[in-house]
Design an enzyme around this catalytic site. Structure first.
Site, mmCIF file in Angstrom:
data_model
loop_
_atom_site.group_PDB
_atom_site.id
_atom_site.type_symbol
_atom_site.label_atom_id
_atom_site.label_comp_id
_atom_site.label_asym_id
_atom_site.label_seq_id
_atom_site.Cartn_x
_atom_site.Cartn_y
_atom_site.Cartn_z
ATOM 1 N N GLU A 119 4.189 -9.522 -28.446
ATOM 2 C CA GLU A 119 2.742 -9.433 -28.681
ATOM 3 C C GLU A 119 1.964 -9.266 -27.379
ATOM 4 O O GLU A 119 0.735 -9.436 -27.365
ATOM 5 C CB GLU A 119 2.234 -10.666 -29.446
ATOM 6 C CG GLU A 119 2.906 -10.950 -30.775
ATOM 7 C CD GLU A 119 2.630 -9.910 -31.863
ATOM 8 O OE1 GLU A 119 1.913 -8.929 -31.586
ATOM 9 O OE2 GLU A 119 3.151 -10.080 -32.971
ATOM 10 N N HIS A 142 -0.786 -17.517 -29.598
ATOM 11 C CA HIS A 142 -0.495 -17.079 -30.957
ATOM 12 C C HIS A 142 0.483 -18.058 -31.585
ATOM 13 O O HIS A 142 1.458 -18.452 -30.950
ATOM 14 C CB HIS A 142 0.099 -15.667 -30.941
ATOM 15 C CG HIS A 142 0.695 -15.252 -32.250
ATOM 16 N ND1 HIS A 142 -0.061 -15.163 -33.401
ATOM 17 C CD2 HIS A 142 1.960 -14.923 -32.599
ATOM 18 C CE1 HIS A 142 0.725 -14.795 -34.398
ATOM 19 N NE2 HIS A 142 1.953 -14.645 -33.941
ATOM 20 N N HIS A 144 2.042 -19.813 -35.688
ATOM 21 C CA HIS A 144 2.130 -19.692 -37.147
ATOM 22 C C HIS A 144 1.741 -21.019 -37.788
ATOM 23 O O HIS A 144 2.510 -21.577 -38.575
ATOM 24 C CB HIS A 144 3.551 -19.281 -37.550
ATOM 25 C CG HIS A 144 4.001 -17.984 -36.933
ATOM 26 N ND1 HIS A 144 5.320 -17.588 -36.891
ATOM 27 C CD2 HIS A 144 3.298 -16.984 -36.340
ATOM 28 C CE1 HIS A 144 5.414 -16.394 -36.299
ATOM 29 N NE2 HIS A 144 4.201 -16.014 -35.944
ATOM 30 N N GLU A 172 -15.980 -32.313 -37.685
ATOM 31 C CA GLU A 172 -15.773 -31.757 -36.346
ATOM 32 C C GLU A 172 -15.800 -30.226 -36.288
ATOM 33 O O GLU A 172 -16.064 -29.644 -35.232
ATOM 34 C CB GLU A 172 -14.389 -32.224 -35.884
ATOM 35 C CG GLU A 172 -14.317 -32.550 -34.438
ATOM 36 C CD GLU A 172 -12.948 -33.089 -34.083
ATOM 37 O OE1 GLU A 172 -12.910 -33.898 -33.164
ATOM 38 O OE2 GLU A 172 -11.949 -32.688 -34.704
ATOM 39 N N HIS A 213 0.151 -14.431 -41.602
ATOM 40 C CA HIS A 213 0.971 -14.458 -40.383
ATOM 41 C C HIS A 213 0.655 -15.668 -39.496
ATOM 42 O O HIS A 213 1.533 -16.471 -39.207
ATOM 43 C CB HIS A 213 0.797 -13.133 -39.607
ATOM 44 C CG HIS A 213 1.672 -13.007 -38.409
ATOM 45 N ND1 HIS A 213 2.213 -11.819 -37.987
ATOM 46 C CD2 HIS A 213 2.102 -13.931 -37.510
ATOM 47 C CE1 HIS A 213 2.956 -12.028 -36.916
ATOM 48 N NE2 HIS A 213 2.902 -13.299 -36.604
HETATM 49 O O1 2HA Z 1 6.816 -13.866 -31.097
HETATM 50 O O2 2HA Z 1 5.189 -14.605 -33.539
HETATM 51 O O3 2HA Z 1 4.106 -12.255 -34.042
HETATM 52 C C1 2HA Z 1 7.065 -13.772 -32.451
HETATM 53 C C2 2HA Z 1 5.812 -13.640 -33.200
HETATM 54 C C3 2HA Z 1 5.361 -12.282 -33.497
HETATM 55 ZN ZN ZN Z 2 3.684 -14.260 -34.994
#
Ligand code: 2HA
Ligand code: ZN
Length: 274
Positions: A119, A142, A144, A172, A213
């Site tokens: 990414e 980033h 999940h 909050e 995602h």
């Molecule tokens: O790095 O999360 O979006 C793996 C991920 C791709």
């Molecule tokens: Zn990801």
């Protein structure tokens, strides 16, 4: 004899490692999920590394001219957050954008011949946009995060509606993200297109949800980016715990306004029905 300090004692390395472990233990970063990039000050890095000495060079596959000379610590592609603390030099790397902006020097790390996160284009494009808005910006993260991801399956994906629901889920929320959350529909990850779309959202929001995602969050340091994501995820957790049961009490729009004003935050006024 080098007069450089040991890189594994650098606060920015230690903090990156701790953040990865922390995110892994929260269950947000299964397998190789998630990635972090943290822009470092050259003078800080120079205490530990010769910033002009590249171990090797890699292609960035994106025109990062605006970040020429900038140094980042980044997580590696295919690497597991779970493993970062046990082998930082393999799972992390420090890179410097060089050449015409399409290359990066590896200054440290990626010791098994690895590369930065898949990414990276989305990270670099987001850094460029956030820096235009806030020169103190440093971190793109980033992840999940589970409940935010779950919420994208069952909640309308308009930014206004999604943000409003999150704001209502804990006192909050409006204080921590008065700018709300941006949302992208499902898109293929790891390419320039999602990178461009994310960066565009980053002009308006410090955090962008990738439907089905995860999250792209930003901040002036690791704590700020993490704290922002954590607070969005907390709101989503309350929402998922409510699980569609009848809501008897909520924070009303007038109360959200009072709250935002009491804390002096610049909230999106058009997200409230007032
Ligand atoms: O790095 O999360 O979006 C793996 C991920 C791709
Ligand atoms: Zn990801």
């Amino acid at each position: 004899m080098s007069n450089k300090k040991e890189i594994l004692t650098a606060p920015f390395v230690i903090e990156t490692i701790r953040t990865c472990s922390n995110m892994y233990r929260l269950g947000w970063d299964e397998r190789n999920g998630g990635n972090i990039s943290f822009m470092l000050e050259e003078k800080d890095v120079a205490e530990y590394l010769d910033v002009n000495k590249a171990i090797r060079q890699i292609e960035v596959k994106f025109d990062a001219r605006e970040l020429l000379g900038k140094i980042f610590i980044v997580t590696g592609t295919g690497k597991y957050f779970k493993n970062v603390e046990f082998d930082p030099a393999k799972n992390l790397g420090i890179i410097r954008i060089t050449g015409d902006g399409a290359k990066a020097d590896v200054l440290w790390g990626f010791s098994d011949g690895g590369r930065p996160t898949s990414e990276l284009p989305a990270h670099l494009m987001s850094h460029i946009e956030r820096l235009k808005i806030d020169p103190s910006h440093r971190v793109i993260m980033h992840t999940h995060s589970t409940n935010t991801l779950a919420m994208t399956y069952i909640h309308e994906l308009s930014e206004r509606a999604f943000t409003r629901t999150l704001w209502q889920m804990s006192t909050e929320c409006i204080v921590v993200f008065p700018d709300g959350v941006g949302i992208l529909p499902w898109m293929l990850c790891g390419n320039d297109e999602i990178g461009r779309a994310t960066a565009k959202k980053m002009r308006e929001f410090r955090l962008c949800v990738w439907a089905m995602h995860g999250i792209f969050g930003s901040g002036r340091d690791l704590d700020e980016a993490f704290g922002l994501i954590e607070t969005v995820e907390k709101g989503a957790t309350i929402y998922m715990n409510i699980g569609g049961r009848k809501i008897l009490n909520t924070i009303k729009d007038g109360e959200l306004k009072i709250l935002a004003e009491a804390f002096g935050v610049n909230y999106r006024k058009d997200y409230l029905d007032i």
